[in-house]
Design an enzyme around this catalytic site. Structure first.
Site, mmCIF file in Angstrom:
data_model
loop_
_atom_site.group_PDB
_atom_site.id
_atom_site.type_symbol
_atom_site.label_atom_id
_atom_site.label_comp_id
_atom_site.label_asym_id
_atom_site.label_seq_id
_atom_site.Cartn_x
_atom_site.Cartn_y
_atom_site.Cartn_z
ATOM 1 N N THR A 73 -2.188 -0.826 8.820
ATOM 2 C CA THR A 73 -2.757 0.403 8.265
ATOM 3 C C THR A 73 -2.211 1.624 8.978
ATOM 4 O O THR A 73 -2.100 1.626 10.205
ATOM 5 C CB THR A 73 -4.284 0.383 8.479
ATOM 6 O OG1 THR A 73 -4.795 -0.803 7.891
ATOM 7 C CG2 THR A 73 -4.954 1.604 7.896
ATOM 8 N N GLY A 132 -10.930 -3.840 2.661
ATOM 9 C CA GLY A 132 -10.914 -4.069 4.106
ATOM 10 C C GLY A 132 -11.659 -2.978 4.857
ATOM 11 O O GLY A 132 -12.505 -2.273 4.301
HETATM 12 N N1 GLY Z 1 -6.780 -3.164 8.060
HETATM 13 C C1 GLY Z 1 -6.357 -3.243 6.719
HETATM 14 C C2 GLY Z 1 -7.018 -4.270 5.942
HETATM 15 O O1 GLY Z 1 -7.436 -5.291 6.459
HETATM 16 O O2 GLY Z 1 -7.122 -4.099 4.741
#
Ligand code: GLY
Length: 288
Positions: free
Chosen positions: A144, A174
């Site tokens: 991310t 998420g």
């Molecule tokens: N951290 C991004 C996700 O798990 O969607």
């Protein structure tokens, strides 16, 4: 206190975006513009397969995006989740923040909202990401982009954007658009953004946890270490269920800290004192 503009972001791929965001801050621009333009540059890059255009698809072959922006002054959030067919979810998230009474719009509702605000539908899958999807090549994809900015008046904001995990269930969301998990910022304390497996990050609400620890006197580095160590120790009891977690924090003095469960995690910093630079943090000692 002599405050200076600062912008920090997860992953070295954010450097080109941070350059744009730091110019905005240097010229006295608004912190939301710095967040939006930094993240847009990354969303637009087809070579980054975990964010925006060219992001890896879900099980159904669709690129489904999550993004959020948070204001450190009001603690307001604007976020979208499971958004399909729009290139810049961070811009739609900003519209949610600034032009609705809500914090999070999802799926079809988010898409209708985006259309109503003049965003154009685009095909989000690239030949490269389609080939990866067709071959079902196992690939990590939860890097991310998370950005935190502070201006010379001490106003802070943070933003996040991701295409989520490759081959996720349709509709899976998420940590990225969830306040306290993927991001948190408070002008009076500081901010944090997380990257890694959302299902793990949200179990610890690690961005809020790190900001809370800073409010209790922890430095950003100690807060980052403790937020990651706390949840990872719990997850480690169930050995099959945990994956990478990384976090990046800043306090109101502009002190910066990061922590990771990976062998290394890179982040980008640009400020009045620090020219655009990439820093690396290595795996924390989990069981201290
Ligand atoms: N951290 C991004 C996700 O798990 O969607």
């Amino acid at each position: 206190m002599n405050l200076k503009f600062t912008i920090i972001a997860t992953w070295s791929f954010s450097a080109s975006g941070v350059k744009i965001g730091s110019e905005i801050l240097k010229n006295g621009g608004h912190i939301f513009d710095a967040i939006e333009e930094t993240i847009k540059a990354i969303e637009d890059d087809p070579n980054i397969d975990s964010v925006g255009f060219g992001g890896l698809p879900n099980m159904a072959g669709e690129v489904e995006l999550d993004a959020a922006i948070m204001d450190g002054k009001t603690l307001s959030l604007g976020a979208v989740a499971a958004l399909k067919g729009f290139k810049n979810p961070i811009s739609v998230a900003r519209k949610v923040l600034e032009e609705t009474p809500h914090a999070l719009l999802v799926d079809q509702g988010a898409e209708e909202f985006a259309l109503s605000k003049g965003f154009q539908r685009v095909i989000m899958i690239t030949d490269k990401s389609r080939k990866i999807w067709e071959s079902r090549i196992k690939k990590r994809s939860h890097d991310t982009v998370g950005v935190i900015v502070m201006d010379e008046s001490g106003n802070m904001a943070c933003g996040t954007s991701t295409s989520g995990t490759f081959m996720k269930y349709k509709g899976r969301v998420g940590d990225t658009p969830l306040v306290g998990s993927g991001l948190y910022v408070d002008n009076e304390i500081g901010g944090a953004v997380a990257t890694g497996l959302g299902e793990d990050i949200m179990k610890g609400c690690i961005s809020f946890h790190a900001v809370y620890l800073m409010s209790q006197g922890y430095s950003p580095k100690d807060a980052a270490d403790e937020a990651v160590r706390n949840i990872y120790k719990k997850l480690a009891k169930d050995k099959k269920a945990h994956d990478d977690i990384s976090i990046l924090c800043i306090n109101t003095n502009g002190d910066i800290g990061a922590a990771t469960t990976r062998s290394k995690f890179e982040y980008v910093v640009s400020s009045e004192d620090i020219p655009l630079s990439i820093f690396v943090v290595t795996k924390i000692k989990i069981l201290e």
